[in-house]
Every structure is written in C-alpha cells, then in structure tokens.
Design a protein around this motif. Structure first.
Motif, PDB file in Angstrom:
ATOM      1  N   ILE A  21       0.625  -1.304   0.134  1.00  0.00           N
ATOM      2  CA  ILE A  21      -0.038   0.010  -0.095  1.00  0.00           C
ATOM      3  C   ILE A  21       1.349   1.461  -0.508  1.00  0.00           C
ATOM      4  N   ASN A  22       1.720   1.176   1.023  1.00  0.00           N
ATOM      5  CA  ASN A  22       2.745   2.217   0.897  1.00  0.00           C
ATOM      6  C   ASN A  22       4.429   2.039   1.005  1.00  0.00           C
ATOM      7  N   PRO A  23       4.800   2.215  -0.345  1.00  0.00           N
ATOM      8  CA  PRO A  23       5.789   1.791  -0.500  1.00  0.00           C
ATOM      9  C   PRO A  23       7.505   2.477   0.627  1.00  0.00           C
ATOM     10  N   TYR A  24       7.084   3.557   1.787  1.00  0.00           N
ATOM     11  CA  TYR A  24       7.829   4.069   2.141  1.00  0.00           C
ATOM     12  C   TYR A  24       7.346   3.833   3.490  1.00  0.00           C
ATOM     13  N   GLY A  25       6.942   2.649   3.935  1.00  0.00           N
ATOM     14  CA  GLY A  25       6.281   2.146   4.938  1.00  0.00           C
ATOM     15  C   GLY A  25       6.862   1.136   4.902  1.00  0.00           C
ATOM     16  N   HIS A  26       6.165  -0.301   6.057  1.00  0.00           N
ATOM     17  CA  HIS A  26       6.997  -0.846   6.516  1.00  0.00           C
ATOM     18  C   HIS A  26       6.235  -2.165   6.672  1.00  0.00           C
ATOM     19  N   ASN A  27       5.789  -3.322   6.622  1.00  0.00           N
ATOM     20  CA  ASN A  27       4.677  -4.356   7.000  1.00  0.00           C
ATOM     21  C   ASN A  27       4.619  -4.414   8.413  1.00  0.00           C
ATOM     22  N   GLY A  28       3.321  -4.397   9.076  1.00  0.00           N
ATOM     23  CA  GLY A  28       3.370  -4.677   9.865  1.00  0.00           C
ATOM     24  C   GLY A  28       3.105  -6.326  10.615  1.00  0.00           C
ATOM     25  N   LEU A  29       2.492  -6.008  11.312  1.00  0.00           N
ATOM     26  CA  LEU A  29       2.761  -7.522  12.987  1.00  0.00           C
ATOM     27  C   LEU A  29       1.792  -8.623  11.559  1.00  0.00           C
ATOM     28  N   PHE A  30       1.560  -8.710  10.804  1.00  0.00           N
ATOM     29  CA  PHE A  30       0.686 -10.070  10.132  1.00  0.00           C
ATOM     30  C   PHE A  30       1.050  -9.905   8.650  1.00  0.00           C
ATOM     31  N   PHE A  31       2.147  -9.326   8.516  1.00  0.00           N
ATOM     32  CA  PHE A  31       2.155  -9.603   7.214  1.00  0.00           C
ATOM     33  C   PHE A  31       3.700  -9.575   7.143  1.00  0.00           C
TER      34      PHE A  31
END
Length: 501
Positions: free
Chosen positions: A426-436
């Motif tokens: 979704i956002n290439p400037y962010g990070h994957n979260g717990l469920f990813f």
C-alpha cells in the motif's frame, strides 16, 4: 514610605493595564515590521527590487525560473514544484481548517448545555486564532525545524517567524513538490485542531483567561514536541525525530493529535474535578441537530485531513480517502448497534460518537493499510471506545464530552492496528506490520502510542498545576459562575437570545 514605593509600580500597571497592553502590542508590531524588512532584504536583496517579478525566482526541478511560472514541470532533478500537488494541498488545508471552528465548535457546542454552549464554540474559534500566531512565531520551527539535539527530541529556532521558509521553493525534506510555505499552512490546520479537541475534557469549568494561556503552553510543550518526535524528517541533515527514526508509523496524527488531546482531556478532567451536580442532575446535550452538523463537517474535513497527509496528489491519498470513509461508516453503524443492544433504542449521539471514533482510529492507518483492514479498524475502534466511555462514566470521571474515550482510546486502537496491518504494498515508504511478517512494527507503534499518552497526560497535569498556583483564584470558575453559565459569566453573551436557560 518604603512599602508605598514598592507597591507603586504594580499599582500603576493595574490602574493603567489597557494602555500598557496597547503599548506592548505596538512594540511587538513594530519589532515584527523591522524583522520582516530585515528578512526580506536578506532573502531577496534591496527593497526596491522586491516589486520586480523579473528578479523573483521560483524553483522547479532544481532550476530557478525568472520570472516564476514560465517553465515546465517534471524532469529528473528534485525538488520540483507541481501546480497539481500544490492545488491539492491548498484544498486539503481548507478542508481541515473548517474542522476546528466549524466541526469541533458545533459538535462540542451541541453536546454541552445551553448556558455553556457559546463559550465552547468561542473556545474552538479562538484556538484556531491563537495557534495560527504561535505556529508562525515559533511553533512550526520547534516541530518541523532542524533538530536541536542529536536525538531528535525537539526542533531548533532556525525557522522562527518562518525565517528561511520559502514561498517559492520546497523544503529540503518535506513535500518536495509544493512550496515550503504551503506545507506550513497545511500543518497549521493540524496544530490548531489538536488543542481544540482537548476542550471536551474541561468544558463548563475553566476561566477564559486561563484557557487562552493554556492553549499556547499546551501546543508548545506537548503537541509540538510529540509532533517533532513522530514527523520530523531531520531538515538540513540533522537528526530525524526519535520515533520516526525507530520507524513509528502515524500517517495523519493518531498519536500526535488524538492520543495527545484525548489523554490531555482525561488529565484535565481529573485535575479540575466534577462539574456541579454531576451524577445528580441530567446534563443533556442542548442541540442534537448541532451535534450532527458538527460531526458531518468533521467527516467532510477528514477527507482533507487524511488524504492531504500524503503531501501530493497521486496514488497514496486515494487509498487514504477510501480507508477514511469505510472505517468511519462501519464504526458509526456498529456503535449504533452497540447502543441499541445496551439500551433497546438507537441513538443519534451514539452514531455520531461511532463516526468520530472511526475517523480518529483510521487517521494513523489511512495511508498504510488496505481496504479490508480499514473495515476491521471500524469495528475495533467502535467497540473499544464504546466500552471505554462506559468505564469512564462508571468511574465518575467528568470528562465532559468524552475526549478520552473517543479520541484518546480511538487513537490508541488506530496506532496499534496500524502496526498490525500496515503493508509496503500500500505504502512503499512504510513497513509491513505484524500480520505481514514484521511483529516489530506492532511493538514500535505501541511504544509511540505509550509515549504520546504518558507525555500528554503528565505534562498537561503539570501545566494545569502551575497555572492554578499562580492564577488569581485558580483556573476554575467559581460555583456561582458555573451555575449561571460560562456564556454569561465569561463571555457576557447568550448563544440564543430570547430563550431562558
């Protein structure tokens, strides 16, 4: 004789306080004028050249254009002012502006009793005015300016008075396709709405004089510091904000805005104590149509609030737009059903509370998560916030308009679920979260939310303590003034002329 002499300066000031105020205001205006001239001369050369557009440069794609507006957009070199991005950000800023005097003002004004309603609306209106001045003088600099320390705790004063903030070139790190001054104005709207949300915690009880000073202190020491920690990108090669450096994700202000304001409201309610008659007399909202109008303006304004936080018109604000709407709709519906299950009746105020909770919770997540995750956010925040309001009522904490239960805890839910559902897809400037596959993101977001809550609660309580100690008669209105109503005792006007209170 000595006692008379020692008292005379204070007596003179007291007797002639308004002339003294006008003289001080004149000095401030005069000093501002000289500073403006000096700043203009430093940035643009001799004053005689300022009116000549052929000597004014605008930066497009790292290339100065003279006069501005005569070049092409695009190219491989950034920064690049883009008219589409700039127009989008102006529109988003205007959307967010109406949320403070209109959305919050009408919502809170309708929720309170008639004899206090005008005061609450005026407070929301004045917050916008006060923070507008604070932001220009030093607020923007200490929140977004170059870090004053190697940790990234607070900004320095390099941009005081918006010195070195250009109207014709982007900032070095913030929103590189719009003028720096456009970014300043967009972020001002966030700075203004945050202390206005905290009004809910102390509605009906605080002297207007104490309120005006509190807004400046709170915005400076709580909002600006929390904002630098989360959102500063380390302008001019300085340190990033310490939470940003850790990787905390807060797209549009779940921690910076809602957790800080919500826990400030809780601290204030606990410090001031309950309103007269709380738990004995019915404290019914005086205008439910006004509440729905305020909530509708907030929902409308949030389409600038979240999508605008992308900083450009493109793919990212599109997802934020969709997420904002669906999470809010789900939360409104689910709170209505929860209220129905508990009381046997639907509730207009319940639907509004659910919608606001949904807006709050999706704020940090809007630019990081997908659509289905937004639906989960809507259900989760409505459930948590609904029961937090019940817990607060049973604990008899007089958070008058539920700022903690809706904004504080809604912000916490949003921060945690951002850490759970954020996706690089979704956002290439962010990070994957717990469920990813990245549980550390959940931990980091939890730490950010914990800091925002603790910093705001503790420092808000301290600020009120200090103010109460030095304020003549304390910061709370007298029982008689509260009984009469703050509209008459503090403002000297009624919200509705011709109606008995």
């Amino acid at each position: 004789m000595l006692e008379t002499i020692s008292k005379s300066p204070m007596q003179i000031v007291t007797k002639h306080k308004w002339p003294v105020v006008f003289v001080l205001a004149g000095l401030i205006v005069g000093l501002s004028g000289f500073t403006a001239i000096q700043d203009a001369h430093a940035q643009f050369g001799p004053l005689g050249a300022l009116a000549d557009p052929n000597k004014t440069h605008e930066i497009h794609c790292s290339q100065p254009m003279t006069p501005p507006g005569n070049g092409t957009f695009g190219g491989s070199n950034a920064p690049c002012i883009d008219t589409g991005d700039t127009t989008f950000m102006y529109a988003a800023a205007v959307f967010v502006m109406i949320m403070t005097p209109g959305g919050v003002g009408f919502l809170y004004g309708g929720l309170t009793r008639r004899k206090h309603s005008l005061t609450v609306m005026l407070q929301a209106f004045m917050v916008y005015s006060i923070v507008s001045v604070q932001w220009v003088i030093f607020g923007y600099s200490i929140m977004f300016g170059p870090s004053a320390d190697p940790v990234g705790f607070i900004g320095n004063l390099d941009w005081i008075g918006l010195n070195n903030v250009s109207h014709n070139a982007p900032a070095d790190v913030y929103a590189p396709t719009i003028p720096h001054l456009a970014y300043v104005m967009f972020q001002l709207m966030f700075a203004a709405i945050t202390p206005s949300l905290a009004i809910a915690g102390y509605a009906d009880r605080v002297k207007m004089s104490a309120f005006l000073i509190h807004v400046v202190l709170w915005t400076t020491f709580i909002y600006d510091v929390a904002g630098h920690a989360n959102w500063s990108l380390g302008s001019q090669g300085t340190a990033l904000g310490w939470l940003a450096k850790m990787g905390a994700e807060d797209f549009a202000g779940g921690t910076v805005i809602h957790i800080t304001s919500g826990f400030a409201g809780l601290a204030t309610a606990m410090f001031l104590g309950r309103r007269i008659g709380y738990g004995k007399a019915p404290f019914e909202p005086h205008s439910i149509p006004l509440i729905i109008l305020g909530a509708s303006l907030l929902w409308f304004g949030w389409f600038g609030f979240n999508p605008g936080s992308a900083g450009f018109a493109g793919f990212l604000e599109t997802q934020a737009f969709q997420n904002t709407n669906i999470a809010t709709a789900v939360a409104a519906i689910w709170w209505l059903f929860l209220s129905w299950a508990h009381t046997g009746k639907t509730s207009a105020i319940g639907a509004v509370n659910g919608a606001v909770a949904g807006l709050v919770a999706i704020t940090p997540a809007s630019g990081f998560i997908g659509t289905w995750a937004s639906i989960i956010v809507g259900f989760a925040c409505a459930t948590v916030c609904f029961y937090c309001v019940l817990i607060k009522n049973r604990a008899r904490i007089d958070d008058a308009l539920d700022t903690w239960g809706v904004h504080g805890m809604g912000g916490v839910v949003g921060a945690l679920l951002t850490g759970a559902f954020s996706e690089v897809r979704i956002n290439p400037y962010g990070h994957n979260g717990l469920f990813f596959g990245n549980p550390m993101q959940f931990v980091i977001n939890s730490m950010g939310a914990g800091f925002g809550a603790a910093w705001s609660f503790g420092l808000t309580y301290i600020i009120w303590r200090i103010q109460d100690a030095i304020w003549p008669g304390g910061v709370r209105v007298t029982p008689k003034e509260e009984e009469i109503g703050l509209d008459i005792s503090q403002v000297g006007e009624r919200a509705y002329s011709g109606f008995a209170e």
